[in-house]
Design a protein around this motif. Structure first.
Motif, PDB file in Angstrom:
ATOM      1  N   ASN A  54       0.831  -1.201   0.000  1.00 54.87           N
ATOM      2  CA  ASN A  54       0.000   0.000   0.000  1.00 54.87           C
ATOM      3  C   ASN A  54       0.867   1.254   0.000  1.00 54.87           C
ATOM      4  O   ASN A  54       2.101   1.181   0.058  1.00 54.87           O
ATOM      5  CB  ASN A  54      -0.985  -0.007   1.181  1.00 54.87           C
ATOM      6  CG  ASN A  54      -0.302   0.008   2.540  1.00 54.87           C
ATOM      7  OD1 ASN A  54       0.749   0.631   2.716  1.00 54.87           O
ATOM      8  ND2 ASN A  54      -0.899  -0.669   3.511  1.00 54.87           N
ATOM      9  N   LYS A  55       0.231   2.386  -0.063  1.00 57.64           N
ATOM     10  CA  LYS A  55       0.920   3.660  -0.210  1.00 57.64           C
ATOM     11  C   LYS A  55       1.928   3.904   0.910  1.00 57.64           C
ATOM     12  O   LYS A  55       3.084   4.262   0.655  1.00 57.64           O
ATOM     13  CB  LYS A  55      -0.121   4.794  -0.251  1.00 57.64           C
ATOM     14  CG  LYS A  55       0.443   6.210  -0.234  1.00 57.64           C
ATOM     15  CD  LYS A  55      -0.693   7.213  -0.286  1.00 57.64           C
ATOM     16  CE  LYS A  55      -0.204   8.654  -0.137  1.00 57.64           C
ATOM     17  NZ  LYS A  55       0.223   8.934   1.258  1.00 57.64           N
ATOM     18  N   SER A  56       1.523   3.725   2.154  1.00 54.96           N
ATOM     19  CA  SER A  56       2.434   4.000   3.268  1.00 54.96           C
ATOM     20  C   SER A  56       3.598   3.021   3.285  1.00 54.96           C
ATOM     21  O   SER A  56       4.737   3.402   3.604  1.00 54.96           O
ATOM     22  CB  SER A  56       1.672   3.958   4.598  1.00 54.96           C
ATOM     23  OG  SER A  56       1.121   2.681   4.823  1.00 54.96           O
ATOM     24  N   GLU A  57       3.338   1.768   2.923  1.00 62.21           N
ATOM     25  CA  GLU A  57       4.413   0.783   2.860  1.00 62.21           C
ATOM     26  C   GLU A  57       5.399   1.125   1.752  1.00 62.21           C
ATOM     27  O   GLU A  57       6.615   0.969   1.918  1.00 62.21           O
ATOM     28  CB  GLU A  57       3.826  -0.610   2.654  1.00 62.21           C
ATOM     29  CG  GLU A  57       3.051  -1.122   3.870  1.00 62.21           C
ATOM     30  CD  GLU A  57       2.153  -2.295   3.563  1.00 62.21           C
ATOM     31  OE1 GLU A  57       1.699  -2.962   4.517  1.00 62.21           O
ATOM     32  OE2 GLU A  57       1.880  -2.545   2.362  1.00 62.21           O
ATOM     33  N   PHE A  58       4.881   1.614   0.628  1.00 63.32           N
ATOM     34  CA  PHE A  58       5.764   2.028  -0.462  1.00 63.32           C
ATOM     35  C   PHE A  58       6.645   3.195  -0.040  1.00 63.32           C
ATOM     36  O   PHE A  58       7.853   3.214  -0.304  1.00 63.32           O
ATOM     37  CB  PHE A  58       4.947   2.419  -1.701  1.00 63.32           C
ATOM     38  CG  PHE A  58       5.791   3.051  -2.778  1.00 63.32           C
ATOM     39  CD1 PHE A  58       6.577   2.271  -3.611  1.00 63.32           C
ATOM     40  CD2 PHE A  58       5.812   4.429  -2.944  1.00 63.32           C
ATOM     41  CE1 PHE A  58       7.377   2.858  -4.591  1.00 63.32           C
ATOM     42  CE2 PHE A  58       6.602   5.021  -3.908  1.00 63.32           C
ATOM     43  CZ  PHE A  58       7.388   4.239  -4.743  1.00 63.32           C
ATOM     44  N   GLU A  59       6.046   4.183   0.609  1.00 67.11           N
ATOM     45  CA  GLU A  59       6.824   5.353   1.020  1.00 67.11           C
ATOM     46  C   GLU A  59       7.887   4.984   2.050  1.00 67.11           C
ATOM     47  O   GLU A  59       9.000   5.536   2.040  1.00 67.11           O
ATOM     48  CB  GLU A  59       5.883   6.431   1.556  1.00 67.11           C
ATOM     49  CG  GLU A  59       5.007   7.029   0.468  1.00 67.11           C
ATOM     50  CD  GLU A  59       4.062   8.099   0.970  1.00 67.11           C
ATOM     51  OE1 GLU A  59       3.607   8.911   0.131  1.00 67.11           O
ATOM     52  OE2 GLU A  59       3.764   8.119   2.182  1.00 67.11           O
ATOM     53  N   GLU A  60       7.554   4.023   2.916  1.00 62.14           N
ATOM     54  CA  GLU A  60       8.528   3.575   3.917  1.00 62.14           C
ATOM     55  C   GLU A  60       9.716   2.904   3.262  1.00 62.14           C
ATOM     56  O   GLU A  60      10.875   3.183   3.596  1.00 62.14           O
ATOM     57  CB  GLU A  60       7.852   2.602   4.889  1.00 62.14           C
ATOM     58  CG  GLU A  60       8.810   1.987   5.905  1.00 62.14           C
ATOM     59  CD  GLU A  60       8.188   0.849   6.690  1.00 62.14           C
ATOM     60  OE1 GLU A  60       8.918   0.205   7.461  1.00 62.14           O
ATOM     61  OE2 GLU A  60       6.980   0.592   6.508  1.00 62.14           O
ATOM     62  N   ILE A  61       9.453   2.025   2.307  1.00 63.81           N
ATOM     63  CA  ILE A  61      10.541   1.235   1.739  1.00 63.81           C
ATOM     64  C   ILE A  61      11.337   1.990   0.670  1.00 63.81           C
ATOM     65  O   ILE A  61      12.528   1.757   0.475  1.00 63.81           O
ATOM     66  CB  ILE A  61      10.002  -0.095   1.170  1.00 63.81           C
ATOM     67  CG1 ILE A  61      11.151  -1.092   1.024  1.00 63.81           C
ATOM     68  CG2 ILE A  61       9.286   0.103  -0.159  1.00 63.81           C
ATOM     69  CD1 ILE A  61      10.697  -2.495   0.767  1.00 63.81           C
TER      70      ILE A  61
END
Length: 310
Positions: free
Chosen positions: A186-193
Motif C-alpha cells: 500500500n501507499k504508506s508501505e511504499f513510502e517507507e521502503i
C-alpha cells in the motif's frame, strides 16, 4: 490451480461490530467473527471463493496455535505448519463501528526458534514444486533470522513458482533482492521502503531500480484513491469503485492480492487482472471479517473498474 500462501505469523482474528467506540469505556457486543487470520490467510480465503485451492504455510504455537491447526481444515485449507513451543500464536482484535472505521489491536506473537525456521524452509523447498504461484504475505514473526526471506524466495523460485510479496521493511527487500516476481503493497508501505512520496514517477523509479533483480510488476494501492501498477510493459492506474456503504476495509488489500493472483493463474491480461483485483477489494469492504468476498459481486465490480495506461 494451486497456490501456496506463506503466512509465517499466523493469528486468531476476532472482529466485532460496536455501535460506538469510545476509549476508556466498557463495550459490550453480541457475537464476534473468530477465524484463523493473518494477511496470507485472508488471501487464501478470497482465493478459495474465486475457485482456487490454496495451501497455507506458517508457524503455530501454544493453545492458540492448536486452535488454528484445527480450524484451517474446517475452512478447507490444507496447511503446511510448523509447531513450536516458544509461546502462544498471536490474537488480533478489530472493533468496527457502523461507519466502517476499524480500531485494531494486534499482538506481535512469540519469537520463533531457529530449529522451527529451518524446518519450515525445508518443508517449503520440498513441496513448492506442486504450486503455480506462491504468495508471501503479512508481518514477520519475531526472531526470524536475517536472510530467512531471501532463502525462502530462492527456494520458491528454484521450484518454478511465480512468487509474490505483500510484506514490509527488511523482509520485503530480502524478497526483492532474491528475485520476487510481484510486489503488492500500500501507499504508506511504499513510502517507507522507497523513502519517496507516492507518485507516478517514484513508483516508476523504484520498479526500474529493482527490475534487473527479477521484479516483473509492482502494485501500490491507496485505499479509495487510484492504484498504480507498473510492469516492463508500462504504467497503469486503476480507479476503485465508489462504495455507498462500508462494512470494514480490513483485509481489502489481501483480497486485492487474491484477485490479481487468480487472474494471473487464469492467464488474464494485466489490465484485467487489475480490474478483478480491485473488484475483490471492493467486495471485501462490504463485509465484516477479512478476506470475505462474494465472487459474483467481485466480478460485477470488476466490470466497473476503469484502468488507464499512463
Amino acid at each position: 490451480m494451486k497456490a501456496l500462501i506463506v503466512n509465517v505469523n499466523l493469528a486468531i482474528d476476532k472482529t466485532v461490530l460496536v455501535p460506538v467506540f469510545r476509549p476508556g469505556r466498557v463495550h459490550r457486543f453480541t457475537g464476534a467473527i473468530t477465524q484463523p487470520g493473518g494477511k496470507g490467510v485472508n488471501v487464501a480465503r478470497a482465493l478459495k471463493e474465486l475457485g482456487c485451492g490454496p495451501v497455507v504455510a506458517g508457524f503455530v504455537g501454544g493453545h492458540n496455535g492448536r486452535w488454528i491447526e484445527e480450524q484451517l481444515p474446517l475452512e478447507n485449507f490444507p496447511a503446511l505448519l510448523v509447531r513450536h513451543s516458544a509461546g502462544e500464536s498471536r490474537i488480533c482484535f478489530s472493533a468496527v463501528d457502523p461507519a466502517g472505521r476499524s480500531t485494531d489491536f494486534n499482538e506481535e506473537g512469540p519469537a520463533v526458534p531457529s530449529a522451527a525456521q529451518a524446518l519450515l524452509l525445508r518443508k517449503l523447498a520440498k513441496s513448492a514444486g506442486a504450486f503455480q504461484v506462491a504468495a508471501v504475505c503479512g508481518r514477520l514473526s519475531v526472531g526470524l533470522k536475517t536472510g530467512f526471506y531471501a532463502r525462502l524466495t530462492r527456494a520458491l523460485k528454484k521450484a518454478g513458482c511465480f512468487t509474490a510479496f505483500d510484506t514490509t521493511g527488511a523482509p520485503l527487500m530480502e524478497g526483492i533482492r532474491a528475485g520476487a516476481d510481484l510486489v503488492k503493497i500500500n501507499k504508506s508501505e511504499f513510502e517507507e521502503i522507497s523513502g519517496r512520496t507516492f507518485s507516478r514517477s517514484s513508483v516508476r523509479l523504484f520498479f526500474k531500480k529493482h527490475c534487473p533483480l527479477g521484479l516483473k510488476a509492482l502494485i501500490v494501492t491507496s485505499g479509495s484513491r487510484p492504484t498504480l501498477a507498473v510492469s516492463q510493459f508500462g504504467l497503469w492506474e486503476a480507479r476503485p469503485v465508489p462504495l455507498r456503504r462500508l462494512a470494514s476495509p480490513v483485509g481489502a488489500g489481501d483480497s486485492f492480492m487474491a484477485g490479481f493472483l487468480y487472474g494471473f493463474m487464469k492467464g488474464l491480461f494485466f489490465e484485467n487482472n487489475l480490474k478483478l483485483a480491485a473488484g475483490c477489494a471492493a467486495s471485501d469492504c462490504l463485509t465484516l471479517g477479512a478476506g470475505r468476498i462474494s465472487r459474483g459481486q467481485a466480478e460485477a465490480f470488476a466490470g466497473r473498474i476503469k484502468v488507464t495506461e499512463l
